[in-house]
Design a protein around this motif. Structure first.
Motif, PDB file in Angstrom:
ATOM      1  N   ARG A  15      47.177  32.875  44.937  1.00  0.00           N
ATOM      2  CA  ARG A  15      47.102  31.510  45.408  1.00  0.00           C
ATOM      3  C   ARG A  15      47.213  31.526  46.860  1.00  0.00           C
ATOM      4  O   ARG A  15      46.879  30.463  47.370  1.00  0.00           O
ATOM      5  N   LEU A  16      47.579  32.527  47.398  1.00  0.00           N
ATOM      6  CA  LEU A  16      47.524  32.353  48.896  1.00  0.00           C
ATOM      7  C   LEU A  16      46.582  32.960  49.515  1.00  0.00           C
ATOM      8  O   LEU A  16      46.149  32.651  50.900  1.00  0.00           O
ATOM      9  N   VAL A  17      45.970  33.924  49.140  1.00  0.00           N
ATOM     10  CA  VAL A  17      44.703  34.933  49.912  1.00  0.00           C
ATOM     11  C   VAL A  17      43.496  34.757  48.894  1.00  0.00           C
ATOM     12  O   VAL A  17      42.412  35.381  49.336  1.00  0.00           O
ATOM     13  N   GLY A  18      43.411  34.236  47.797  1.00  0.00           N
ATOM     14  CA  GLY A  18      42.341  34.370  47.192  1.00  0.00           C
ATOM     15  C   GLY A  18      42.497  35.507  45.997  1.00  0.00           C
ATOM     16  O   GLY A  18      43.051  36.284  46.287  1.00  0.00           O
ATOM     17  N   LEU A  19      41.665  35.394  45.010  1.00  0.00           N
ATOM     18  CA  LEU A  19      41.741  36.371  43.879  1.00  0.00           C
ATOM     19  C   LEU A  19      41.419  37.982  44.276  1.00  0.00           C
ATOM     20  O   LEU A  19      41.892  38.835  44.072  1.00  0.00           O
ATOM     21  N   SER A  20      40.014  37.876  44.954  1.00  0.00           N
ATOM     22  CA  SER A  20      39.656  39.205  45.149  1.00  0.00           C
ATOM     23  C   SER A  20      40.442  39.996  46.120  1.00  0.00           C
ATOM     24  O   SER A  20      40.712  41.054  45.939  1.00  0.00           O
ATOM     25  N   LYS A  21      40.805  39.247  47.194  1.00  0.00           N
ATOM     26  CA  LYS A  21      41.624  40.112  48.036  1.00  0.00           C
ATOM     27  C   LYS A  21      43.182  40.668  47.582  1.00  0.00           C
ATOM     28  O   LYS A  21      43.534  41.563  47.667  1.00  0.00           O
ATOM     29  N   ALA A  22      43.578  39.535  46.701  1.00  0.00           N
ATOM     30  CA  ALA A  22      45.122  39.614  45.885  1.00  0.00           C
ATOM     31  C   ALA A  22      44.742  40.891  45.009  1.00  0.00           C
ATOM     32  O   ALA A  22      45.552  41.810  44.999  1.00  0.00           O
ATOM     33  N   LEU A  23      43.603  41.023  44.351  1.00  0.00           N
ATOM     34  CA  LEU A  23      43.421  42.234  43.076  1.00  0.00           C
ATOM     35  C   LEU A  23      43.420  43.506  44.139  1.00  0.00           C
ATOM     36  O   LEU A  23      43.919  44.308  43.873  1.00  0.00           O
ATOM     37  N   GLU A  24      42.551  43.446  45.150  1.00  0.00           N
ATOM     38  CA  GLU A  24      42.341  44.389  45.991  1.00  0.00           C
ATOM     39  C   GLU A  24      43.621  44.969  46.601  1.00  0.00           C
ATOM     40  O   GLU A  24      44.046  46.114  46.231  1.00  0.00           O
ATOM     41  N   MET A  25      44.515  44.107  47.244  1.00  0.00           N
ATOM     42  CA  MET A  25      45.943  44.592  47.674  1.00  0.00           C
ATOM     43  C   MET A  25      46.646  45.042  46.491  1.00  0.00           C
ATOM     44  O   MET A  25      47.451  46.114  46.771  1.00  0.00           O
ATOM     45  N   MET A  26      46.805  44.660  45.298  1.00  0.00           N
ATOM     46  CA  MET A  26      47.773  44.960  44.254  1.00  0.00           C
ATOM     47  C   MET A  26      47.025  46.258  43.740  1.00  0.00           C
ATOM     48  O   MET A  26      47.783  47.464  43.516  1.00  0.00           O
ATOM     49  N   LEU A  32      53.861  52.698  41.633  1.00  0.00           N
ATOM     50  CA  LEU A  32      54.895  53.227  40.923  1.00  0.00           C
ATOM     51  C   LEU A  32      54.666  53.206  39.446  1.00  0.00           C
ATOM     52  O   LEU A  32      55.669  53.352  38.737  1.00  0.00           O
ATOM     53  N   GLY A  33      53.504  52.793  39.047  1.00  0.00           N
ATOM     54  CA  GLY A  33      53.242  52.467  37.511  1.00  0.00           C
ATOM     55  C   GLY A  33      53.838  51.104  36.984  1.00  0.00           C
ATOM     56  O   GLY A  33      53.685  51.139  35.757  1.00  0.00           O
ATOM     57  N   ILE A  34      54.209  50.308  37.725  1.00  0.00           N
ATOM     58  CA  ILE A  34      54.711  49.043  37.252  1.00  0.00           C
ATOM     59  C   ILE A  34      53.617  47.873  37.948  1.00  0.00           C
ATOM     60  O   ILE A  34      52.663  48.192  38.837  1.00  0.00           O
ATOM     61  N   ILE A  35      53.745  46.708  37.780  1.00  0.00           N
ATOM     62  CA  ILE A  35      53.119  45.348  38.220  1.00  0.00           C
ATOM     63  C   ILE A  35      54.217  44.666  39.297  1.00  0.00           C
ATOM     64  O   ILE A  35      55.576  44.880  39.000  1.00  0.00           O
ATOM     65  N   PRO A  36      53.845  43.909  40.231  1.00  0.00           N
ATOM     66  CA  PRO A  36      54.650  43.000  40.804  1.00  0.00           C
ATOM     67  C   PRO A  36      55.642  42.208  39.593  1.00  0.00           C
ATOM     68  O   PRO A  36      54.983  41.962  38.639  1.00  0.00           O
ATOM     69  N   GLY A  37      56.965  42.194  39.863  1.00  0.00           N
ATOM     70  CA  GLY A  37      57.568  41.522  38.978  1.00  0.00           C
ATOM     71  C   GLY A  37      58.461  40.275  39.425  1.00  0.00           C
ATOM     72  O   GLY A  37      59.198  39.783  38.632  1.00  0.00           O
ATOM     73  N   PHE A  38      58.407  39.946  40.597  1.00  0.00           N
ATOM     74  CA  PHE A  38      58.940  38.562  41.107  1.00  0.00           C
ATOM     75  C   PHE A  38      58.175  37.654  41.427  1.00  0.00           C
ATOM     76  O   PHE A  38      57.964  36.913  42.200  1.00  0.00           O
ATOM     77  N   GLY A  39      56.813  37.391  40.376  1.00  0.00           N
ATOM     78  CA  GLY A  39      56.035  36.596  40.824  1.00  0.00           C
ATOM     79  C   GLY A  39      54.857  36.710  41.757  1.00  0.00           C
ATOM     80  O   GLY A  39      54.069  35.888  41.933  1.00  0.00           O
ATOM     81  N   GLY A  40      54.814  37.868  42.212  1.00  0.00           N
ATOM     82  CA  GLY A  40      53.764  38.483  42.838  1.00  0.00           C
ATOM     83  C   GLY A  40      52.185  38.040  42.667  1.00  0.00           C
ATOM     84  O   GLY A  40      51.158  38.013  43.220  1.00  0.00           O
ATOM     85  N   THR A  41      52.222  38.697  41.279  1.00  0.00           N
ATOM     86  CA  THR A  41      50.852  38.514  40.598  1.00  0.00           C
ATOM     87  C   THR A  41      50.110  37.248  40.763  1.00  0.00           C
ATOM     88  O   THR A  41      49.127  36.739  40.425  1.00  0.00           O
ATOM     89  N   GLN A  42      51.291  36.201  40.833  1.00  0.00           N
ATOM     90  CA  GLN A  42      50.896  34.793  40.564  1.00  0.00           C
ATOM     91  C   GLN A  42      50.673  34.109  41.978  1.00  0.00           C
ATOM     92  O   GLN A  42      49.627  33.095  42.364  1.00  0.00           O
ATOM     93  N   ARG A  43      51.594  34.423  42.670  1.00  0.00           N
ATOM     94  CA  ARG A  43      51.485  33.785  44.234  1.00  0.00           C
ATOM     95  C   ARG A  43      50.447  34.416  45.230  1.00  0.00           C
ATOM     96  O   ARG A  43      49.991  33.620  46.181  1.00  0.00           O
ATOM     97  N   LEU A  44      50.345  35.704  45.026  1.00  0.00           N
ATOM     98  CA  LEU A  44      49.322  36.451  45.960  1.00  0.00           C
ATOM     99  C   LEU A  44      48.018  35.760  45.765  1.00  0.00           C
ATOM    100  O   LEU A  44      47.151  35.528  47.029  1.00  0.00           O
TER     101      LEU A  44
END
Ligand SMILES: C[C@H](O)CC(=O)SCCNC(=O)CCNC(=O)[C@H](O)C(C)(C)COP(=O)(O)OP(=O)(O)OC[C@H]1O[C@@H](n2cnc3c(N)ncnc32)[C@H](O)[C@@H]1OP(=O)(O)O
Length: 727
Positions: free
Chosen positions: A155-166, A141-153
């Motif tokens: 920390r829960l799944v590791g950087l590579s996977k989190a970046l891939e998912m986002m 949608l042209g935005i980034i997660p806005g409720f803390g998702g960029t920080q928590r994901l």
């Protein structure tokens, strides 16, 4: 004003408060839901009879994320949005996650997307069903997660996977989320709430860990490695989407959290979110989100309460490129298919094509061998009509020959049951003509797929004035089941997509004859965001098709066709595009295109035939000018298509161009983009070019009217939404 959604709080005898998100259809987080969530949380934290909290969503869906319908209001200031950081930091981080005395557990079924997953990640544990979809698709949608998702994901799944998912916006299933550590347990839907309640009490009583995701560090890669991952992600984002800023903003925000700590990251996220929310990219992509869902809402058809009939078996006539692609799309979605050809040789070739289409999926790891075999078992090759007696739909995909098609439809009427849908994949021939020798005009419909049919997402559903609404509803349903985006259009030369985009190559050829470089045009158009420029596309499609289509247009719209001999001249010399290894480009054995200086002689010759001389003004055209020269005639034709009622609404044309031609979605589609330039501006440019280069550019009446009022091109609906339209 009516509230849009709410949450309810129920406290059980076990001392667990269950807060349920309720906002059908996907329990999106509207501003009202968020306020209600805060109020219920405050109450749960205050009440002495509440020991722990479970958050869940009504009717088997956790939440589809922030309410996308609220974006428009927030963007133009109609809706009062909470102050930046209020939801993300004050409510979710400091109140819910930071609750000193009461743990929260998320009970996830169905979907937890965007803000939905972010709420879940704030909880101290997550219980999910195996089939639930979890993801952060905000970037779509042209935005980034806005409720803390960029920080928590991360920390829960590791950087590579989190970046891939986002960065891909692709959700994962509950099972995978469990393996990754995003959820703590997988249970059946029936056990979901009871397990979550027990889990919450276990956390309270310290039988299970009380985890605040924001401060977890075990999954984050060491700094040096993290920097490498971020560097790679940045390079990929720049390469894959050079026109887009928001993926880079996302990576920057994730990096801030890793380098400066999660709270700093949270605030950077708040800042980035606010800026991106007001960007043109976000406005365009949100428009596309709703426009895509709007294509299945056809006034006078889908609002009649008709229920789609079940299509149990489909027959396809013709096993060529299109027929085999369509067959592939159908068997992939579990439709049994009969593929009919005229002789054994053609039939075998058709079946082999289907097999090759599927095998390429297996090779790419997109399909298991088991699914391959199952899909192949659904297709049966035939040489006669005997098996057609119990088919519910036929799709004809033979060569574009009127009398052949007329004969086929007359035969179909004899062999197929009376309820059977009779569809044609023609891209040029009038459907009324095709059905002329039948009495079944009400069940004749166009099912226009785009090549390769098992890959391209668009299905143009072409109705005539006699096609029955039931048949349209049936085909819309099949389209959805085979995962296509259907757009319902009227019957005319080229229908919506090919008709709108005919001037795309035409204006490019006009520019070339007036002295602009072929490759400069393709470069400007690809930089604008098209997958390929008009000349590379002409090579791909092949000049045979280009000439045949050109003839249709000359016949039907002679006053606005730019008549050039460039393509026929090249074709005469056996340069007919990619298949002959030579067209506007030359192709090596791996089909890699490179410029070919030889084309100059053809251009020179066609320039002479057209009686055109090089225009020095055009020699220094900027990329912006090239893009406008190529696309404003497309806008002009799109206006005609809309005005004639061929398309029901402008947004359908946006989707048709995006899905059928690869028009960049982040520009919102052809009409949305046109409105960003303004009708007055478009009109004046076309007028100027008409006086210089002729009627090919002449603005249509609709465009002239809209421009005279300074009105948008989209804000109009045709009076007659019928398919009836004479060019
Ligand atoms: C601050 C935060 O970080 C920001 C955010 O959360 S932004 C939002 C992030 N969430 C998303 O991007 C998810 C968007 N939605 C989807 O991908 C899909 O709709 C879905 C997977 C949830 C469901 O798909 P599917 O079952 O095929 O149904 P679909 O037709 O798409 O949607 C059903 C209806 O829900 C609506 N809808 C879906 N998600 C919505 C949302 N987040 N907000 C508002 N409406 C939504 C659709 O518009 C559609 O409405 P309609 O019936 O009136 O056309």
């Amino acid at each position: 004003m009516d509230k849009k959604g709410r949450t309810v709080l129920e406290v059980g005898a076990d001392g667990v408060a269950v807060i349920t998100l309720i906002n059908p259809p996907v329990n999106s987080l509207s501003i009202d839901v968020l306020h209600s969530l805060k109020a219920n949380y405050d109450e749960a934290l205050r009440r002495n009879d509440v020991k722990a909290i479970v958050v869940t969503g009504a009717k088997g869906k956790f939440s589809g994320g922030f309410d996308i319908t609220a974006f428009g209001g927030v963007q133009d200031g109609r809706t009062a949005a909470p102050k930046p950081g209020f939801v993300s930091v004050e409510v979710l981080t400091d109140t819910v996650e930071g609750a000193a005395s009461k743990p929260s557990v998320a009970a996830i079924d169905g979907l937890a997307l965007g803000g939905g997953l972010e709420v879940a990640m704030v909880c101290h544990a997550r219980i999910s069903t195996a089939g639930a979809q979890l993801g952060l698709p905000e970037l779509q949608l042209g935005i980034i997660p806005g409720f803390g998702g960029t920080q928590r994901l991360p920390r829960l799944v590791g950087l590579s996977k989190a970046l891939e998912m986002m960065l891909t916006s692709k959700p994962i299933k509950g099972e995978e989320a469990y393996t990754l550590g995003l959820v703590d347990a997988i249970v059946s839907p029936e056990e979901l709430i009871s397990t979550a309640r027990r889990w919450a009490l276990d956390i309270l009583e310290r039988r299970r860990p009380w985890v605040a995701s924001l401060y977890k560090t075990d999954k984050i890669e060491p700094l040096g490695e993290a920097r490498e991952i971020l560097k790679f992600a940045r390079a990929q984002a720049r390469k894959q989407a050079p026109n887009l800023k928001h993926p880079l903003v996302c990576i920057g925000v994730v990096e801030e959290g890793i380098v400066a700590g999660p709270r700093a990251g949270l605030w950077k996220e708040v800042e980035g979110f606010q800026v991106l929310l007001h960007s043109d990219t976000c406005k365009s992509l949100v428009h596309v989100f709703f426009a895509q869902r709007g294509t299945t809402k056809v006034p006078g058809v889908t609002n009649r309460g008709l229920v789609p009939r079940r299509v149990k078996k489909v027959a396809i006539l013709g096993g060529g490129l299109m027929g085999s692609g369509i067959a592939t799309a159908l068997i992939l979605s579990n439709y049994p298919v009969l593929l009919k050809e005229v002789n054994d040789k053609f039939l075998q070739a058709g079946l082999d094509r289907v097999k090759a289409n599927l095998q390429s999926r297996v090779k790419k790891g997109k399909m298991s061998q088991e699914k391959f075999e199952k899909s192949m078992s659904l297709i049966k090759g035939v040489l006669d009509y005997e098996g057609f007696r119990d088919v519910d739909m036929v799709i004809e995909a033979v060569i574009e020959n009127v009398s052949l098609k007329q004969q086929i439809f007359a035969d179909l009427e004899n062999y197929c049951p009376p309820h059977c849908i009779l569809a044609s994949n023609t891209s040029t021939i009038d459907l009324n003509l095709i059905g002329q020798k039948t009495k079944s005009q009400d069940r004749i419909i166009g099912a226009h797929f785009f090549s390769p049919a098992h890959v391209m997402p668009l299905l143009e559903i072409v109705r005539t004035e006699r096609t029955s609404p039931q048949v349209i509803v049936d085909l819309l349903d099949v389209g959805k089941k085979i995962k296509k985006t259907p757009v319902v259009v009227g019957n005319c030369t080229g229908f919506a997509v090919n008709r709108m985009f005919f001037p795309y190559t035409q204006s490019a050829i006009l520019l070339v004859e007036h002295g602009v470089d072929v490759y400069q045009i393709d470069k400007a158009v690809t930089k604008f965001g098209m997958p390929m420029g008009p000349f590379r596309l002409a090579d791909l499609v092949g000049f045979g098709v280009a000439v045949a289509t050109g003839m249709q247009y000359v016949e039907n719209f002679p006053e606005r066709v730019y008549k050039s001999m460039l393509i026929p001249l090249m074709q005469e010399d056996k340069r007919a595009g990619e298949t002959t290894r030579k067209g506007f480009y030359k192709y090596d054995a791996k089909r890699k295109a490179s410029p070919d200086p030889e084309i100059k002689k053809y251009i020179e010759k066609s320039r002479q035939i057209s009686g055109v001389s090089i225009d020095p003004k055009l020699a220094k055209l900027s990329e912006k000018d090239i893009v406008e020269f190529v696309f404003l005639p497309v806008v002009n034709e799109a206006c005609r298509v809309l005005d004639e009622g061929i398309a029901v609404k402008a947004a359908d044309l946006d989707i048709a161009g995006i899905m059928g031609m690869g028009f960049p979605p982040y520009r919102g589609g052809i009409m949305f983009w046109a409105d960003s330039l303004g009708s007055k501006y478009i009109y004046s440019r076309l007028q100027e070019w008409t006086s210089m280069y002729g009627d090919f550019f002449k603005p249509c009446t609709y465009l002239a009217e809209r421009a005279s009022k300074g009105a948008s091109l989209r804000g109009w609906r045709p009076q007659h939404s019928s398919s009836q339209a004479t060019p």
